[in-house]
Write a protein that holds these residues in place. Structure first.
Motif, PDB file in Angstrom:
ATOM      1  N   HIS A  58       0.807  -1.220   0.000  1.00  0.00           N
ATOM      2  CA  HIS A  58       0.000   0.000   0.000  1.00  0.00           C
ATOM      3  C   HIS A  58       0.846   1.280   0.000  1.00  0.00           C
ATOM      4  O   HIS A  58       2.076   1.239   0.090  1.00  0.00           O
ATOM      5  CB  HIS A  58      -0.923  -0.008   1.221  1.00  0.00           C
ATOM      6  N   GLY A  59       0.146   2.416  -0.047  1.00  0.00           N
ATOM      7  CA  GLY A  59       0.795   3.716  -0.044  1.00  0.00           C
ATOM      8  C   GLY A  59       1.177   4.185   1.354  1.00  0.00           C
ATOM      9  O   GLY A  59       0.932   3.500   2.357  1.00  0.00           O
ATOM     10  N   LEU A  60       1.740   5.375   1.417  1.00  0.00           N
ATOM     11  CA  LEU A  60       2.423   5.893   2.609  1.00  0.00           C
ATOM     12  C   LEU A  60       1.644   5.754   3.910  1.00  0.00           C
ATOM     13  O   LEU A  60       2.182   5.266   4.914  1.00  0.00           O
ATOM     14  CB  LEU A  60       2.766   7.368   2.384  1.00  0.00           C
ATOM     15  N   THR A  61       0.409   6.191   3.929  1.00  0.00           N
ATOM     16  CA  THR A  61      -0.354   6.185   5.191  1.00  0.00           C
ATOM     17  C   THR A  61      -1.506   5.188   5.165  1.00  0.00           C
ATOM     18  O   THR A  61      -2.365   5.219   6.050  1.00  0.00           O
ATOM     19  CB  THR A  61      -0.938   7.583   5.475  1.00  0.00           C
ATOM     20  N   ARG A  62      -1.530   4.347   4.183  1.00  0.00           N
ATOM     21  CA  ARG A  62      -2.658   3.445   4.038  1.00  0.00           C
ATOM     22  C   ARG A  62      -2.361   2.100   4.679  1.00  0.00           C
ATOM     23  O   ARG A  62      -1.457   1.985   5.484  1.00  0.00           O
ATOM     24  CB  ARG A  62      -3.011   3.293   2.535  1.00  0.00           C
ATOM     25  N   ASN A  63      -3.102   1.059   4.325  1.00  0.00           N
ATOM     26  CA  ASN A  63      -2.880  -0.279   4.876  1.00  0.00           C
ATOM     27  C   ASN A  63      -3.343  -1.324   3.874  1.00  0.00           C
ATOM     28  O   ASN A  63      -3.937  -0.992   2.846  1.00  0.00           O
ATOM     29  CB  ASN A  63      -3.592  -0.433   6.222  1.00  0.00           C
ATOM     30  N   GLY A  64      -3.063  -2.579   4.194  1.00  0.00           N
ATOM     31  CA  GLY A  64      -3.309  -3.653   3.237  1.00  0.00           C
ATOM     32  C   GLY A  64      -4.761  -3.857   2.856  1.00  0.00           C
ATOM     33  O   GLY A  64      -5.056  -4.441   1.805  1.00  0.00           O
ATOM     34  N   ARG A  65      -5.691  -3.351   3.661  1.00  0.00           N
ATOM     35  CA  ARG A  65      -7.101  -3.542   3.356  1.00  0.00           C
ATOM     36  C   ARG A  65      -7.536  -2.715   2.148  1.00  0.00           C
ATOM     37  O   ARG A  65      -8.631  -2.938   1.614  1.00  0.00           O
ATOM     38  CB  ARG A  65      -7.966  -3.226   4.577  1.00  0.00           C
ATOM     39  N   ASP A  66      -6.697  -1.779   1.709  1.00  0.00           N
ATOM     40  CA  ASP A  66      -7.010  -1.043   0.481  1.00  0.00           C
ATOM     41  C   ASP A  66      -7.164  -1.984  -0.702  1.00  0.00           C
ATOM     42  O   ASP A  66      -7.812  -1.647  -1.692  1.00  0.00           O
ATOM     43  CB  ASP A  66      -5.880  -0.056   0.149  1.00  0.00           C
ATOM     44  N   PHE A  67      -6.543  -3.165  -0.605  1.00  0.00           N
ATOM     45  CA  PHE A  67      -6.520  -4.080  -1.745  1.00  0.00           C
ATOM     46  C   PHE A  67      -7.614  -5.139  -1.671  1.00  0.00           C
ATOM     47  O   PHE A  67      -7.608  -6.074  -2.474  1.00  0.00           O
ATOM     48  CB  PHE A  67      -5.146  -4.761  -1.830  1.00  0.00           C
ATOM     49  N   ASP A  68      -8.534  -5.012  -0.741  1.00  0.00           N
ATOM     50  CA  ASP A  68      -9.552  -6.059  -0.576  1.00  0.00           C
ATOM     51  C   ASP A  68     -10.308  -6.344  -1.873  1.00  0.00           C
ATOM     52  O   ASP A  68     -10.597  -7.500  -2.194  1.00  0.00           O
ATOM     53  CB  ASP A  68     -10.545  -5.668   0.518  1.00  0.00           C
ATOM     54  N   PHE A  69     -10.633  -5.300  -2.615  1.00  0.00           N
ATOM     55  CA  PHE A  69     -11.458  -5.509  -3.812  1.00  0.00           C
ATOM     56  C   PHE A  69     -10.673  -6.221  -4.917  1.00  0.00           C
ATOM     57  O   PHE A  69     -11.144  -7.194  -5.497  1.00  0.00           O
ATOM     58  CB  PHE A  69     -12.019  -4.172  -4.309  1.00  0.00           C
ATOM     59  N   ILE A  70      -9.465  -5.756  -5.192  1.00  0.00           N
ATOM     60  CA  ILE A  70      -8.669  -6.419  -6.229  1.00  0.00           C
ATOM     61  C   ILE A  70      -8.219  -7.798  -5.736  1.00  0.00           C
ATOM     62  O   ILE A  70      -8.113  -8.742  -6.534  1.00  0.00           O
ATOM     63  CB  ILE A  70      -7.458  -5.555  -6.653  1.00  0.00           C
ATOM     64  N   ALA A  71      -8.000  -7.945  -4.444  1.00  0.00           N
ATOM     65  CA  ALA A  71      -7.579  -9.240  -3.906  1.00  0.00           C
ATOM     66  C   ALA A  71      -8.660 -10.291  -4.138  1.00  0.00           C
ATOM     67  O   ALA A  71      -8.364 -11.434  -4.505  1.00  0.00           O
ATOM     68  CB  ALA A  71      -7.272  -9.113  -2.418  1.00  0.00           C
ATOM     69  N   GLN A  72      -9.909  -9.910  -3.924  1.00  0.00           N
ATOM     70  CA  GLN A  72     -10.997 -10.864  -4.148  1.00  0.00           C
ATOM     71  C   GLN A  72     -11.069 -11.265  -5.618  1.00  0.00           C
ATOM     72  O   GLN A  72     -11.299 -12.423  -5.954  1.00  0.00           O
ATOM     73  CB  GLN A  72     -12.317 -10.249  -3.688  1.00  0.00           C
ATOM     74  N   ARG A  73     -10.846 -10.295  -6.481  1.00  0.00           N
ATOM     75  CA  ARG A  73     -10.894 -10.599  -7.917  1.00  0.00           C
ATOM     76  C   ARG A  73      -9.756 -11.551  -8.303  1.00  0.00           C
ATOM     77  O   ARG A  73      -9.965 -12.519  -9.028  1.00  0.00           O
ATOM     78  CB  ARG A  73     -10.791  -9.314  -8.724  1.00  0.00           C
ATOM     79  N   LEU A  74      -8.543 -11.268  -7.821  1.00  0.00           N
ATOM     80  CA  LEU A  74      -7.402 -12.115  -8.156  1.00  0.00           C
ATOM     81  C   LEU A  74      -7.542 -13.493  -7.526  1.00  0.00           C
ATOM     82  O   LEU A  74      -7.170 -14.506  -8.127  1.00  0.00           O
ATOM     83  CB  LEU A  74      -6.105 -11.442  -7.706  1.00  0.00           C
ATOM     84  N   ALA A  75      -8.101 -13.552  -6.330  1.00  0.00           N
ATOM     85  CA  ALA A  75      -8.305 -14.851  -5.673  1.00  0.00           C
ATOM     86  C   ALA A  75      -9.302 -15.684  -6.466  1.00  0.00           C
ATOM     87  O   ALA A  75      -9.139 -16.900  -6.607  1.00  0.00           O
ATOM     88  CB  ALA A  75      -8.776 -14.635  -4.241  1.00  0.00           C
TER      89      ALA A  75
END
Lengths: 33, 274
Positions: free
Chosen positions: B49-66
């Motif tokens: 993720h970016g500077l002040t963010r966290n891994g949950r930012d990727f939940d949507f793309i993660a579900q798609r890739l999974a």
């Protein structure tokens, strides 16, 4: 990333090679260097 | 031909939260990550993720890739999300991030990973991929490239310092703030903005909320930023195919860049993106 960018990323990761990826219709709008 | 990777097992739609202990410069630190998809998948994708963010930012793309059969790992960098803050803010720098992510990759028990990085996460991926023997098969840089505009860094510095000590009365107020400071992220749905707010804020006590990162991160931006950051010496050493994705409203990358561009594994001066 919006949905269209996510689609490009997913296709890039799944493609067997990057040049075939770039040749796909969904690749319109970008390019290979 | 595009070939989607087949899942080794049915995809569990629920994320799994894990953690490990990684080595910084002067201490060990507890690092959390979110995992999606089968651990037996043919491909593993790390999303940084970016500077002040966290891994949950990727939940949507993660579900798609999974769903496409991939295993997805989305860490919280030290001092963000569920990961422990560093005792010394001076450690919030590239050597720490490379050390922690190296530990994460080793923990995954795979020969190589694909890397998706947004902003700082893209920088970390590029630095890793530029090292000899890097276990990175493909690299995706989201709103990051070899030249980072000073004006974007100045904007980030301004909101980072302004956010120190800031409290929010509600999750709606957090979302409103994120929509403003993260506008360059582009066109996100209302659901995605709310998701970022929910995972981007924690209880600050007295019923209030604060952003879910170590306020000491702002100390990295105390000095004036005058010049663009140029990383061609790193870019030229990246040895894997790389996709650069530019947000419509990005100010980190030049406005005349295409929406995306691919560079093959062979780098020359001619393959440098604009």
């Amino acid at each position: 990333m919006d949905d269209s960018q996510v689609a490009v990323v997913a296709a890039f990761l799944a493609a067997e090679d990057v040049r075939s990826f770039a040749a796909e219709p969904r690749a319109a709008g970008g390019g290979v260097r | 031909m595009i070939r989607m990777v087949r899942a080794a097992a049915p995809v569990d739609p629920a994320p799994r939260h894990r953690e490990f202990v990684a080595l910084g410069a002067r201490c060990f630190t507890r690092v959390s990550y979110t995992e999606w998809g089968s651990s037996a998948a043919e491909r593993t994708v790390v999303c940084a993720h970016g500077l002040t963010r966290n891994g949950r930012d990727f939940d949507f793309i993660a579900q798609r890739l999974a769903r496409a059969g991939m295993r997805v790992i989305a860490p919280d960098l030290p001092g963000r999300g569920r990961s422990e803050p560093m005792r010394d803010w001076h450690e919030y720098a590239t050597p720490l991030y490379l050390s922690v992510m190296s530990g994460l990759i080793a923990r995954l028990d795979v020969e190589h990973v694909d890397w998706i990085g947004t902003s700082l996460g893209g920088h970390i991926g590029m630095e890793l991929a530029a090292l000899p023997g890097a276990p990175i098969r493909r690299l995706v840089l989201n709103d990051f490239g070899a030249r980072v505009a000073a004006r974007a860094l100045q904007r980030i510095s301004a909101y980072l310092n302004a956010d120190v000590g800031r409290r929010f009365a509600s999750i709606e107020a957090v979302e409103e703030h994120l929509r403003e400071i993260l506008a360059p992220f582009g066109t996100l749905t209302d659901e995605q903005w709310r998701h970022m707010a929910v995972h981007g804020a924690i209880d600050a006590g007295n019923g209030g909320l604060r952003l879910n990162h170590d306020p000491a991160l702002s100390k990295m931006f105390w000095w004036p930023i005058v010049l663009d950051i140029v990383l061609w010496q790193v870019w030229d050493k990246v040895a894997c195919p790389t996709l650069i994705v530019r947000g419509v409203d990005s100010d980190l990358l030049a406005p005349d860049r295409p929406a995306w561009s691919v560079t093959s594994s062979s780098r020359t001066a001619d393959t440098r993106p604009p």
